[in-house]
Design an enzyme around this catalytic site. Sequence first.
Site, PDB file in Angstrom:
ATOM      1  CG  ASP A 169      -2.089   0.915   1.095  1.00  0.00           C
ATOM      2  OD1 ASP A 169      -2.279   1.492   0.005  1.00  0.00           O
ATOM      3  OD2 ASP A 169      -2.823   1.086   2.082  1.00  0.00           O
ATOM      4  N   GLY A 170       0.362   2.310  -0.622  1.00  0.00           N
ATOM      5  CA  GLY A 170       1.033   3.607  -0.563  1.00  0.00           C
ATOM      6  C   GLY A 170       1.678   4.056  -1.862  1.00  0.00           C
TER       7      GLY A 170
ATOM      8  CG  HIS B  77       0.312   1.767  -9.375  1.00  0.00           C
ATOM      9  ND1 HIS B  77       0.037   1.470  -8.051  1.00  0.00           N
ATOM     10  CD2 HIS B  77      -0.768   2.469  -9.819  1.00  0.00           C
ATOM     11  CE1 HIS B  77      -1.145   1.979  -7.734  1.00  0.00           C
ATOM     12  NE2 HIS B  77      -1.653   2.590  -8.782  1.00  0.00           N
TER      13      HIS B  77
ATOM     14  CG  ASN C  38      -7.478  -2.089  -6.119  1.00  0.00           C
ATOM     15  OD1 ASN C  38      -6.565  -2.876  -5.890  1.00  0.00           O
ATOM     16  ND2 ASN C  38      -7.774  -1.082  -5.306  1.00  0.00           N
TER      17      ASN C  38
HETATM   18  C1  FPP Z   1      -1.627   0.116  -3.451  1.00  0.00           C
HETATM   19  O1  FPP Z   1      -1.219   1.449  -3.479  1.00  0.00           O
HETATM   20  C2  FPP Z   1      -1.104  -0.653  -4.578  1.00  0.00           C
HETATM   21  C3  FPP Z   1      -1.850  -1.230  -5.566  1.00  0.00           C
HETATM   22  C4  FPP Z   1      -3.320  -1.161  -5.581  1.00  0.00           C
HETATM   23  C5  FPP Z   1      -1.227  -1.947  -6.695  1.00  0.00           C
HETATM   24  C6  FPP Z   1       0.008  -2.742  -6.412  1.00  0.00           C
HETATM   25  C7  FPP Z   1       0.703  -3.008  -7.684  1.00  0.00           C
HETATM   26  C8  FPP Z   1       2.052  -3.001  -7.879  1.00  0.00           C
HETATM   27  C9  FPP Z   1       3.024  -2.832  -6.802  1.00  0.00           C
HETATM   28  C10 FPP Z   1       2.613  -3.139  -9.251  1.00  0.00           C
HETATM   29  C11 FPP Z   1       2.487  -4.446  -9.921  1.00  0.00           C
HETATM   30  C12 FPP Z   1       2.719  -5.644  -9.109  1.00  0.00           C
HETATM   31  C13 FPP Z   1       3.228  -6.815  -9.554  1.00  0.00           C
HETATM   32  C14 FPP Z   1       3.064  -8.000  -8.672  1.00  0.00           C
HETATM   33  C15 FPP Z   1       3.933  -7.005 -10.820  1.00  0.00           C
HETATM   34  P1  FPP Z   1      -2.335   2.575  -3.602  1.00  0.00           P
HETATM   35  O2  FPP Z   1      -2.489   2.905  -5.032  1.00  0.00           O
HETATM   36  O3  FPP Z   1      -3.569   2.125  -2.912  1.00  0.00           O
HETATM   37  O4  FPP Z   1      -1.655   3.751  -2.842  1.00  0.00           O
HETATM   38  P2  FPP Z   1      -2.382   4.892  -1.995  1.00  0.00           P
HETATM   39  O5  FPP Z   1      -3.039   4.208  -0.843  1.00  0.00           O
HETATM   40  O6  FPP Z   1      -1.244   5.749  -1.580  1.00  0.00           O
HETATM   41  O7  FPP Z   1      -3.349   5.582  -2.900  1.00  0.00           O
END
Ligand code: FPP
Length: 249
Positions: free
Chosen positions: A21-22, A38, A69
Site C-alpha cells: 500500500d502507498g 505503481h 480496485n
Molecule cells: C496500493 O497502493 C497498490 C496497488 C493497488 C497496486 C500494487 C501493484 C504493484 C506494486 C505493481 C504491480 C505488481 C506486480 C506484482 C507485478 P495505492 O495505489 O492504494 O496507494 P495509496 O493508498 O497511496 O493511494
Amino acid sequence: MSYKDQLNTNKIPQHVAIIMDGNGRWAEKQGEHRVFGHTKGVESVREALTAAGEIGVKYLTLYAFSTENWNRPKEEVDALMDLLVKTITMEVESLNENEVRLHVIGDLDSLPPGCKDALQKSIDDTKHNSRVNLILALSYSSKWEITRAIKNIVEDVQEGKLELENIGTETIDQYLNTANFPEPELLIRTSGERRISNFLLWQLAYSELYFTETLWPDFKKEHFFEAIYNYQQRERRFGKTSAQLLSNE
Ligand code: FPP
C-alpha cells in the site's frame, strides 16, 4: 548489525503475505501521477521476492489488485493491468533463474483476456520451480473467495459428492483459492494503514500482523527482514497460555 544477520534461521515463516500500500501517495508526494508509484512499486516486489528467497520463505502472497480496485479511474486500472502483464511477461526468465513458481488467486475471469492469457502463460512457464512460490492476488477479495467456496460446497452437497456431516474447517480450506498453500504466519501492510481490506480473512485467523509506515515503493529487502525479525520476537500462543507452550503441552 543488519536485521538479516539477527534472524533466527530456525524460525523463518513459511508463508508471508503483503498488502502493498502507498504507491499513489508516494507518487503524489513528489508531484507525479499515481501510476508512477505503481511502476516504482514493481521494484519493491522484486526486493521482497529476493529477500524471501534469501532466507527461505517458501510462499509469498502479494495483494496486487483487489475486487474493489476495479472502481478506480479507468486510466489507472488500465495502467495497472498493463504494468502487470508487462512485468509478469518480462520477468519470467528471472523467475526461472531464481526457481520461483508463479500462482494467481482471484477472479481471473474478470481480467481482460490479454492479461489472463499472459498470466496463464507465465504460470505454465514456471510450474516446474519449487524454491519460492509467488502468489499474486489479482481481482481478489476474501468475501468473493468465501462466497464462491460456499456456492461450490452447496453444489457438491446437492450432487452427492460431499456429505453435510463431513464438512469441517479443512473442507472450507480445500474450497478456497489457497487450497494448496499453508496459512500465512505473518501479514505485512505498508503505508501506515491498519486494516485487512478484504484480504485472506479466513487464512489470517492466527497470523501475526505487522504494520509499517514505509510506503510500498520505499520498501526494500532490509524492511522485509525487519518485519521477519519483529515477527520472531513474538510469542504465538494459538489460544494456549505461555506456561503450556513452555511445557510443550
Ligand atoms: C496500493 O497502493 C497498490 C496497488 C493497488 C497496486 C500494487 C501493484 C504493484 C506494486 C505493481 C504491480 C505488481 C506486480 C506484482 C507485478 P495505492 O495505489 O492504494 O496507494 P495509496 O493508498 O497511496 O493511494
